[in-house]
Write an enzyme that holds these catalytic residues in place. Sequence first.
Site, PDB file in Angstrom:
ATOM      1  N   ASN A  92      21.596 -25.739-108.547  1.00  0.00           N
ATOM      2  CA  ASN A  92      22.910 -25.324-109.048  1.00  0.00           C
ATOM      3  C   ASN A  92      23.120 -25.744-110.495  1.00  0.00           C
ATOM      4  O   ASN A  92      23.868 -25.097-111.229  1.00  0.00           O
ATOM      5  CB  ASN A  92      24.015 -25.891-108.161  1.00  0.00           C
ATOM      6  CG  ASN A  92      24.178 -25.095-106.879  1.00  0.00           C
ATOM      7  OD1 ASN A  92      23.920 -23.897-106.850  1.00  0.00           O
ATOM      8  ND2 ASN A  92      24.578 -25.757-105.815  1.00  0.00           N
ATOM      9  N   GLU A  99      16.490 -29.776-101.468  1.00  0.00           N
ATOM     10  CA  GLU A  99      16.636 -30.870-102.418  1.00  0.00           C
ATOM     11  C   GLU A  99      16.891 -32.167-101.655  1.00  0.00           C
ATOM     12  O   GLU A  99      17.799 -32.231-100.826  1.00  0.00           O
ATOM     13  CB  GLU A  99      17.794 -30.587-103.377  1.00  0.00           C
ATOM     14  CG  GLU A  99      17.563 -29.368-104.246  1.00  0.00           C
ATOM     15  CD  GLU A  99      18.783 -28.967-105.055  1.00  0.00           C
ATOM     16  OE1 GLU A  99      18.607 -28.477-106.185  1.00  0.00           O
ATOM     17  OE2 GLU A  99      19.922 -29.137-104.561  1.00  0.00           O
TER      18      GLU A  99
END
Length: 506
Positions: free
Chosen positions: A192, A154
């Site tokens: 997440n 990311e």
Amino acid sequence: MQPTFQNVGVVGTGAMGRGIAQMAAQAGSSVLLFDMQPGAADTARQALADTWQKLTLKGKLTPEEQAEMLARVSCVETLSALAPCQLVIEAIVEKIEIKQRLFSELESILATEAVLATNTSSLSVTAIGATLKRPGQLAGFHFFNPVPLMRVVEVIAGLKTHAEVCQKLTEFARQFGHTPVSAQDTPGFIVNHAGRGYGTEALRVVGERVADFATIDRILKDQMGFRLGPFELMDLTALDVSHPVMESIYRQYYDEPRYRPSVITAQRLAGGVVGKKVGEGFYAYDNGVAQVPAEPPVPTMVALPPVWVSPKAARRPELYQLLKNLGASIETAAQPSSQALILVAPLGLDVTTLAAVERLDPTRTIGIDMMLDDAATKRRVLATNPATRPDMRDAAHALFAKDGKAVSVVRDSGGFVTQRVVATIVNIAADMCQQGVCSPKDLEVAVTLGLGYPMGPLAMGDRIGPTNVLEVLFNMQTVYGDPRYRPSPWLRRRGALGLSLMHEED
């Protein structure tokens, strides 16, 4: 090909830092390792040497490549020795004050155009950079463990991060052989954040005593194709890692109900029952092998009752065909006979609600989850209600197991197990798109690579049908009265218009 960053520093040489260093060296960069713990950097370099030696023995590297990669990795004893680096990546403890101090010190050492990258998994990139003189040079560069195998990263822009910084990190990630995805600086970033629904909703299911850990794991693996059940996954990651992430994202979103953690994991964490690494979690472990309780046996029935299907059942024609294939005696009258097993197939509602609304005899009423095509699943799931007679429960179990397919019988629940867990996953993903956390495409890529889901959450929603997901959520909100299940505007509008959840407005 020249690497985007010729000289790279890695601060923190645990498993994550070591993995990042390995990929940077393999991409052609010279890597300097620094760790506050004496000897830690040398240990990490030796571990890299061992890794490359194994790859060479397997024929994946030549001896020359092995020697070149190791030669590109050096250890330094002071932060000031990182001065030649064009990029420094930190992989240290998840404490914002410590990260801020580190980057402030690095900023005074490195050239003004050097890039600073944080591997934080849950802290705000903007907040980490708030004390810097040049916050535009800081970005998030979040890898997943083990870095060489988890091929997604990311790239996160803080509020003041320069666009070219993220562009360079994106190029560098591709040189690693990784897939970069762009994320806004929001709690949990993409992976997440998107992963909140799977574990938290499964915990709610078990908290209502709908089913036990093993049954929920079996259902979600066999019905939806998840590689690991939620409780197997939490045992693998360990609750001392996963529960704080649950709490962190929940609190950072100011107690948003969609991300609400569970008292079950809080209690287990407090008691040290955190998972596989300590030999005890949701499962007990013997030499690292989970001790999974056996499934309940299929009941033996001398004779099966006739079956009557509610006219409001989901996939009613398919359910009728399934019953015919199983050799059931099917009643087709407007009302069931006094001997009939009564079947309902709700989306999001519980069996109790349907029995009451349709004025069915609850003692003979059983629910079956028909959200998915029966032929596409490896398991059927039935649900009783508090009044269901044991003989009717056993008859339904025996009937639906006649062809050898696995059957789980659970207690009453709005949305059974799969419906509520998958709808929660899809709803959170849709709202991430609504918030602009990332693009739908990057979300699908990040989740499939980062979480190992059988497909991206938006693809799950499209497979089930956005209107069906909406029905599950609306009905669960009715059953539970919990804003956790309110549909995202992204999902509601696309479901109402018959659009794919991947659809973006021009």
